[in-house]
Design an enzyme around this catalytic site. Structure first.
Site, mmCIF file in Angstrom:
data_model
loop_
_atom_site.group_PDB
_atom_site.id
_atom_site.type_symbol
_atom_site.label_atom_id
_atom_site.label_comp_id
_atom_site.label_asym_id
_atom_site.label_seq_id
_atom_site.Cartn_x
_atom_site.Cartn_y
_atom_site.Cartn_z
ATOM 1 N N ASN A 86 0.850 -1.192 0.000
ATOM 2 C CA ASN A 86 0.000 0.000 0.000
ATOM 3 C C ASN A 86 0.889 1.247 0.000
ATOM 4 O O ASN A 86 1.874 1.317 0.724
ATOM 5 C CB ASN A 86 -0.910 -0.013 1.231
ATOM 6 C CG ASN A 86 -1.949 1.106 1.231
ATOM 7 O OD1 ASN A 86 -2.408 1.522 2.280
ATOM 8 N ND2 ASN A 86 -2.350 1.585 0.071
ATOM 9 N N TYR A 119 -7.352 14.061 -0.936
ATOM 10 C CA TYR A 119 -7.185 13.230 0.256
ATOM 11 C C TYR A 119 -6.735 14.093 1.423
ATOM 12 O O TYR A 119 -5.878 14.964 1.269
ATOM 13 C CB TYR A 119 -6.132 12.165 -0.063
ATOM 14 C CG TYR A 119 -5.658 11.321 1.086
ATOM 15 C CD1 TYR A 119 -6.506 10.429 1.720
ATOM 16 C CD2 TYR A 119 -4.330 11.404 1.518
ATOM 17 C CE1 TYR A 119 -6.055 9.634 2.767
ATOM 18 C CE2 TYR A 119 -3.871 10.613 2.560
ATOM 19 C CZ TYR A 119 -4.739 9.728 3.177
ATOM 20 O OH TYR A 119 -4.298 8.954 4.216
ATOM 21 N N GLU A 128 -10.202 10.421 8.296
ATOM 22 C CA GLU A 128 -9.508 10.328 7.010
ATOM 23 C C GLU A 128 -10.557 10.481 5.920
ATOM 24 O O GLU A 128 -11.577 9.789 5.955
ATOM 25 C CB GLU A 128 -8.799 8.984 6.891
ATOM 26 C CG GLU A 128 -8.010 8.786 5.603
ATOM 27 C CD GLU A 128 -7.380 7.393 5.516
ATOM 28 O OE1 GLU A 128 -6.265 7.292 4.993
ATOM 29 O OE2 GLU A 128 -8.022 6.420 5.982
ATOM 30 N N TYR A 130 -11.682 11.113 1.610
ATOM 31 C CA TYR A 130 -11.345 10.979 0.200
ATOM 32 C C TYR A 130 -12.459 11.570 -0.657
ATOM 33 O O TYR A 130 -13.634 11.258 -0.450
ATOM 34 C CB TYR A 130 -11.213 9.512 -0.211
ATOM 35 C CG TYR A 130 -10.070 8.733 0.359
ATOM 36 C CD1 TYR A 130 -8.902 8.542 -0.371
ATOM 37 C CD2 TYR A 130 -10.164 8.124 1.613
ATOM 38 C CE1 TYR A 130 -7.859 7.776 0.130
ATOM 39 C CE2 TYR A 130 -9.129 7.365 2.125
ATOM 40 C CZ TYR A 130 -7.978 7.201 1.378
ATOM 41 O OH TYR A 130 -6.944 6.442 1.877
ATOM 42 N N GLU A 220 -3.092 6.699 -4.978
ATOM 43 C CA GLU A 220 -2.925 5.606 -4.016
ATOM 44 C C GLU A 220 -2.993 4.271 -4.745
ATOM 45 O O GLU A 220 -3.745 4.107 -5.715
ATOM 46 C CB GLU A 220 -3.993 5.659 -2.922
ATOM 47 C CG GLU A 220 -3.832 4.556 -1.875
ATOM 48 C CD GLU A 220 -4.514 4.867 -0.552
ATOM 49 O OE1 GLU A 220 -4.533 3.976 0.315
ATOM 50 O OE2 GLU A 220 -5.019 5.991 -0.376
#
Length: 336
Positions: A86, A119, A128, A130, A220
């Site tokens: 990741n 982001y 978090e 997005y 990402e």
């Protein structure tokens, strides 16, 4: 999914010295203050944050071969292969706000688990978030709880929430919520009116933290391979011919949220912001029909249905007969 670290930005300064000699060997030196020059391209492949050519950047990975090259202004390029579990990185701003973001470039996800998104993070509480503009074969919000839609910047976004338990964050390993806006019509260049997403999340009961951390236009990848070449700027215009909203649509947004659900039908609530003179379009899916509506003048019962204000404000609702199809309609909003 990134942990913050700090590395001072590298700055290069030059000093220009002018020498003038008079007749008779008299010499005078004049020193001028150094003039800042654009920073050279810089490639990062380990976890770091900082600034480059006036933009904040963040790079994080947990393993494998992923790298990001910081280029002129708000541009960066990235590449990664399947050895990477990741990674996420990009350029933007050290503090997230309700700004308008313009971005452009190329994004090459292939048939992979990867996405292109605005982001960011907040604290108090730790969130978090997005705003996903493009993704590969896997929708990154799969498995999240769907809470509605918002139409803005020429497209419709699904609004969702998920939770990460004991996962990496900007404050170490923590449990926190993720907020999602996932664009239904994928694109790799355009304008993002961040305020419209923040407001839509709030209407859906999603509360961001009071302390905003960074906000970047990020690439990402997760157990995948791909590349990107993205340039980000604040405000409309520039950015290389971005996709912009159709005329008359930029100040009008329509957000869907769930109402009651029954054995053969379901209710949807629609909130319109930006104008009191609007036309909302609902594109029903196959087999669906409008059974009832309230607080708006609705024309049509199947296919493309339109709603206009009837003097009862900017919030209205519809009852949709599902006929076995429980997918929410797409929604558009036009001022006037």
């Amino acid at each position: 999914m990134t942990e913050e670290s700090t590395r001072p930005a590298r700055r290069r300064r030059g000093r220009l010295r002018l020498l003038a000699a008079a007749a008779g060997a008299v010499v005078m030196a004049i020193s001028m203050a150094g003039v800042a020059h654009a920073e050279a391209d810089r490639t990062v492949s380990s976890n770091t944050t900082g600034t480059h050519n006036g933009y904040y950047f963040s790079f994080w990975k947990d393993s494998g071969n992923a790298s990001m090259t910081l280029r002129a202004d708000g541009r960066y390029t990235s590449s990664w292969d399947r050895s990477t579990n990741n990674w996420v990185g990009g350029k933007g701003w050290a503090t997230g706000t309700r700004r308008t973001v313009t971005y452009s470039g190329s994004y090459n996800p292939g048939n992979n688990n990867t996405y292109l998104a605005l982001y960011g993070w907040t604290r108090n509480p730790l969130i978090e978030y997005y705003i996903v503009e493009n993704f590969g074969s896997y929708n990154p919000s799969s498995g999240a709880t769907r809470l509605g839609t918002v139409t803005t910047d020429g497209g419709t976004y699904d609004i969702l929430r998920s939770q990460r338990v004991n996962a990496p964050s900007i404050d170490g390993t923590r449990t926190f919520y993720q907020f999602w806006s996932v664009r239904q019509q994928k694109r790799s260049s355009g304008t993002i009116t961040v305020a419209n997403h923040f407001d839509a999340w709030a209407r859906a009961g999603l509360t961001l933290g009071t302390n905003h951390s960074y906000q970047i236009m990020a690439t990402e990848g997760y157990q995948s391979s791909g590349s990107s070449d993205i340039t980000v700027r604040e405000g409309t215009g520039g950015g290389g011919n971005p996709t912009t909203p159709p005329p008359g649509n930029s100040n009008c947004t329509a957000t869907l949220t769930a109402g009651e659900q029954f054995g053969d039908r379901f209710n949807l609530n629609v909130a319109v912001t930006g104008t009191s003179n609007w036309t909302v379009g609902l594109n029903l899916n196959g087999g669906q029909s409008i059974q009832n509506s309230w607080n708006a003048a609705v024309t049509g019962t199947t296919g493309s249905v339109t709603a206009r204000p009837n003097g009862n404000g900017n919030n209205f609702g519809v009852t949709i007969m599902a006929n076995g199809n429980w997918t929410w309609p797409t929604v558009t909003c036009r001022a006037g």
